[in-house]
Design a protein around this motif. Structure first.
Motif, PDB file in Angstrom:
ATOM      1  N   GLY A 146       0.802  -1.219   0.000  1.00 35.63           N
ATOM      2  CA  GLY A 146       0.000   0.000   0.000  1.00 35.63           C
ATOM      3  C   GLY A 146       0.829   1.260   0.000  1.00 35.63           C
ATOM      4  O   GLY A 146       1.909   1.324  -0.597  1.00 35.63           O
ATOM      5  N   LYS A 147       0.324   2.275   0.692  1.00 29.71           N
ATOM      6  CA  LYS A 147       0.950   3.599   0.695  1.00 29.71           C
ATOM      7  C   LYS A 147       2.419   3.509   1.108  1.00 29.71           C
ATOM      8  O   LYS A 147       2.756   2.912   2.128  1.00 29.71           O
ATOM      9  CB  LYS A 147       0.195   4.525   1.638  1.00 29.71           C
ATOM     10  N   GLY A 148       3.282   4.098   0.289  1.00 28.34           N
ATOM     11  CA  GLY A 148       4.714   4.112   0.568  1.00 28.34           C
ATOM     12  C   GLY A 148       5.481   2.914   0.030  1.00 28.34           C
ATOM     13  O   GLY A 148       6.715   2.911   0.040  1.00 28.34           O
ATOM     14  N   ASP A 149       4.789   1.896  -0.439  1.00 31.13           N
ATOM     15  CA  ASP A 149       5.463   0.721  -0.993  1.00 31.13           C
ATOM     16  C   ASP A 149       6.239   1.121  -2.246  1.00 31.13           C
ATOM     17  O   ASP A 149       5.757   1.886  -3.069  1.00 31.13           O
ATOM     18  CB  ASP A 149       4.432  -0.348  -1.346  1.00 31.13           C
ATOM     19  N   GLN A 150       7.472   0.603  -2.392  1.00 31.15           N
ATOM     20  CA  GLN A 150       8.301   0.931  -3.547  1.00 31.15           C
ATOM     21  C   GLN A 150       8.865  -0.340  -4.171  1.00 31.15           C
ATOM     22  O   GLN A 150       9.388  -1.188  -3.463  1.00 31.15           O
ATOM     23  CB  GLN A 150       9.463   1.835  -3.141  1.00 31.15           C
ATOM     24  N   LYS A 151       8.732  -0.418  -5.487  1.00 29.30           N
ATOM     25  CA  LYS A 151       9.260  -1.559  -6.234  1.00 29.30           C
ATOM     26  C   LYS A 151      10.146  -1.048  -7.367  1.00 29.30           C
ATOM     27  O   LYS A 151       9.806  -0.073  -8.048  1.00 29.30           O
ATOM     28  CB  LYS A 151       8.126  -2.379  -6.863  1.00 29.30           C
ATOM     29  N   PHE A 152      11.261  -1.738  -7.594  1.00 29.48           N
ATOM     30  CA  PHE A 152      12.133  -1.478  -8.740  1.00 29.48           C
ATOM     31  C   PHE A 152      12.289  -2.785  -9.493  1.00 29.48           C
ATOM     32  O   PHE A 152      12.472  -3.837  -8.877  1.00 29.48           O
ATOM     33  CB  PHE A 152      13.504  -0.974  -8.277  1.00 29.48           C
ATOM     34  N   GLN A 153      12.199  -2.715 -10.815  1.00 23.99           N
ATOM     35  CA  GLN A 153      12.313  -3.922 -11.627  1.00 23.99           C
ATOM     36  C   GLN A 153      13.265  -3.673 -12.787  1.00 23.99           C
ATOM     37  O   GLN A 153      13.309  -2.575 -13.339  1.00 23.99           O
ATOM     38  CB  GLN A 153      10.942  -4.342 -12.173  1.00 23.99           C
ATOM     39  N   VAL A 154      14.004  -4.702 -13.137  1.00 23.66           N
ATOM     40  CA  VAL A 154      14.880  -4.661 -14.307  1.00 23.66           C
ATOM     41  C   VAL A 154      14.686  -5.967 -15.056  1.00 23.66           C
ATOM     42  O   VAL A 154      14.602  -7.033 -14.444  1.00 23.66           O
ATOM     43  CB  VAL A 154      16.360  -4.438 -13.917  1.00 23.66           C
ATOM     44  N   GLY A 155      14.555  -5.863 -16.380  1.00 24.01           N
ATOM     45  CA  GLY A 155      14.291  -7.086 -17.116  1.00 24.01           C
ATOM     46  C   GLY A 155      14.520  -6.966 -18.602  1.00 24.01           C
ATOM     47  O   GLY A 155      14.990  -5.949 -19.105  1.00 24.01           O
ATOM     48  N   ALA A 156      14.141  -8.022 -19.288  1.00 20.50           N
ATOM     49  CA  ALA A 156      14.246  -8.098 -20.744  1.00 20.50           C
ATOM     50  C   ALA A 156      12.895  -7.783 -21.360  1.00 20.50           C
ATOM     51  O   ALA A 156      11.862  -8.215 -20.855  1.00 20.50           O
ATOM     52  CB  ALA A 156      14.691  -9.494 -21.155  1.00 20.50           C
ATOM     53  N   VAL A 204      14.263  -3.200 -19.942  1.00 22.61           N
ATOM     54  CA  VAL A 204      13.197  -2.391 -19.375  1.00 22.61           C
ATOM     55  C   VAL A 204      13.493  -2.173 -17.889  1.00 22.61           C
ATOM     56  O   VAL A 204      13.977  -3.068 -17.205  1.00 22.61           O
ATOM     57  CB  VAL A 204      11.811  -3.060 -19.590  1.00 22.61           C
ATOM     58  N   LEU A 205      13.238  -0.957 -17.415  1.00 20.32           N
ATOM     59  CA  LEU A 205      13.372  -0.599 -16.004  1.00 20.32           C
ATOM     60  C   LEU A 205      12.050  -0.002 -15.558  1.00 20.32           C
ATOM     61  O   LEU A 205      11.464   0.820 -16.267  1.00 20.32           O
ATOM     62  CB  LEU A 205      14.470   0.444 -15.798  1.00 20.32           C
ATOM     63  N   THR A 206      11.565  -0.408 -14.385  1.00 19.04           N
ATOM     64  CA  THR A 206      10.330   0.160 -13.857  1.00 19.04           C
ATOM     65  C   THR A 206      10.529   0.561 -12.397  1.00 19.04           C
ATOM     66  O   THR A 206      11.333  -0.029 -11.678  1.00 19.04           O
ATOM     67  CB  THR A 206       9.141  -0.825 -13.929  1.00 19.04           C
ATOM     68  N   TYR A 207       9.784   1.565 -11.988  1.00 20.75           N
ATOM     69  CA  TYR A 207       9.731   1.978 -10.592  1.00 20.75           C
ATOM     70  C   TYR A 207       8.275   2.281 -10.274  1.00 20.75           C
ATOM     71  O   TYR A 207       7.610   3.011 -11.008  1.00 20.75           O
ATOM     72  CB  TYR A 207      10.585   3.227 -10.351  1.00 20.75           C
ATOM     73  N   ASP A 208       7.764   1.705  -9.194  1.00 15.42           N
ATOM     74  CA  ASP A 208       6.391   1.937  -8.760  1.00 15.42           C
ATOM     75  C   ASP A 208       6.380   2.388  -7.309  1.00 15.42           C
ATOM     76  O   ASP A 208       7.132   1.867  -6.483  1.00 15.42           O
ATOM     77  CB  ASP A 208       5.550   0.661  -8.897  1.00 15.42           C
ATOM     78  N   TYR A 209       5.499   3.353  -7.014  1.00 10.46           N
ATOM     79  CA  TYR A 209       5.356   3.893  -5.663  1.00 10.46           C
ATOM     80  C   TYR A 209       3.891   3.799  -5.251  1.00 10.46           C
ATOM     81  O   TYR A 209       3.006   4.305  -5.951  1.00 10.46           O
ATOM     82  CB  TYR A 209       5.823   5.351  -5.635  1.00 10.46           C
ATOM     83  N   GLY A 210       3.638   3.173  -4.106  1.00  9.38           N
ATOM     84  CA  GLY A 210       2.276   2.995  -3.615  1.00  9.38           C
ATOM     85  C   GLY A 210       1.681   4.281  -3.069  1.00  9.38           C
ATOM     86  O   GLY A 210       2.282   4.932  -2.219  1.00  9.38           O
ATOM     87  N   LEU A 211       0.503   4.639  -3.554  1.00  7.88           N
ATOM     88  CA  LEU A 211      -0.204   5.826  -3.072  1.00  7.88           C
ATOM     89  C   LEU A 211      -1.380   5.482  -2.168  1.00  7.88           C
ATOM     90  O   LEU A 211      -1.880   6.335  -1.458  1.00  7.88           O
ATOM     91  CB  LEU A 211      -0.727   6.659  -4.252  1.00  7.88           C
ATOM     92  N   GLY A 212      -1.828   4.253  -2.220  1.00  8.66           N
ATOM     93  CA  GLY A 212      -2.970   3.832  -1.426  1.00  8.66           C
ATOM     94  C   GLY A 212      -2.976   2.328  -1.263  1.00  8.66           C
ATOM     95  O   GLY A 212      -2.062   1.633  -1.686  1.00  8.66           O
ATOM     96  N   THR A 213      -4.030   1.833  -0.667  1.00 11.94           N
ATOM     97  CA  THR A 213      -4.146   0.407  -0.387  1.00 11.94           C
ATOM     98  C   THR A 213      -4.012  -0.444  -1.637  1.00 11.94           C
ATOM     99  O   THR A 213      -3.366  -1.482  -1.613  1.00 11.94           O
ATOM    100  CB  THR A 213      -5.503   0.112   0.284  1.00 11.94           C
ATOM    101  N   ASN A 214      -4.615  -0.009  -2.730  1.00 16.36           N
ATOM    102  CA  ASN A 214      -4.623  -0.834  -3.937  1.00 16.36           C
ATOM    103  C   ASN A 214      -4.173  -0.101  -5.194  1.00 16.36           C
ATOM    104  O   ASN A 214      -4.495  -0.538  -6.298  1.00 16.36           O
ATOM    105  CB  ASN A 214      -6.026  -1.396  -4.191  1.00 16.36           C
ATOM    106  N   PHE A 215      -3.456   1.000  -5.069  1.00 18.15           N
ATOM    107  CA  PHE A 215      -2.991   1.632  -6.299  1.00 18.15           C
ATOM    108  C   PHE A 215      -1.619   2.263  -6.126  1.00 18.15           C
ATOM    109  O   PHE A 215      -1.217   2.645  -5.034  1.00 18.15           O
ATOM    110  CB  PHE A 215      -4.025   2.638  -6.841  1.00 18.15           C
ATOM    111  N   SER A 216      -0.910   2.319  -7.249  1.00 25.45           N
ATOM    112  CA  SER A 216       0.432   2.878  -7.272  1.00 25.45           C
ATOM    113  C   SER A 216       0.641   3.622  -8.589  1.00 25.45           C
ATOM    114  O   SER A 216      -0.089   3.420  -9.552  1.00 25.45           O
ATOM    115  CB  SER A 216       1.481   1.772  -7.113  1.00 25.45           C
TER     116      SER A 216
END
Length: 163
Positions: A22-32, A42-54
């Motif tokens: 949820g809120k504050g969760d951070q994910k980094f991904q690296v892949g093909a 491909v590189l991705t970064y996601d940041y959680g803004l709420g219980t079910n969305f980022s």
């Protein structure tokens, strides 16, 4: 490739809640990145803004790419940058705590698109991901040449990290 996507989607649907906190969760991904006429990173970064969305960003660069009319594309033709919104829905389906399932939308330099992905974490900080991305609307009504590279279905697979 369609079989791989179907297997990933099926697998993510039949497993049992969610690594997304949820809120504050951070994910980094690296892949093909795998797609017609080219492969890349491909590189991705996601940041959680709420219980079910980022929200997040995705960047990709095509390395192994086929020539068009005998020419290699320039940097800008190989590169794409996207802002994205994810609906992290694994807990809605009661899927086990090591999985995250996230459909979403993206707005890129090349198009407006969608994606669906899944993550599985082996440990608290490390896991794997698989994601399918597809264009919904291109900025150009007549996509030709190198424009096709960033305006088509693609599949990404790689490593995922909790930050």
């Amino acid at each position: 490739m369609k079989k791989i996507v179907l297997v990933v989607l099926f697998f993510s649907a039949v497993v049992n809640a969610q690594i997304f906190t949820g809120k504050g969760d951070q994910k980094f991904q690296v892949g093909a990145n795998l797609q017609d006429h080219g492969t890349g990173v491909v590189l991705t970064y996601d940041y959680g803004l709420g219980t079910n969305f980022s929200v997040g960003v995705v960047t990709g660069y095509l390395l192994g790419i086929e020539k068009v009319a005998g020419e290699k594309p320039d940097f800008i033709d190989r590169y794409d940058l996207k802002a994205r919104f994810n609906a992290n829905i694994a807990d809605v389906f009661g899927i086990e705590d090591k999985f995250d399932v996230y459909p979403g939308l993206s707005l890129s330099l090349k198009n407006f698109g969608g994606h669906i992905g899944t993550r599985y974490f082996f440990t608290e900080g490390f896991g794997v991901f698989a994601e399918a991305q597809f264009p919904i609307a291109s900025y150009d009504s007549d996509v030709v040449g190198w424009e096709k590279y960033n305006n088509q279905f693609n599949f990404s697979i790689g490593a995922s990290f909790n930050l």
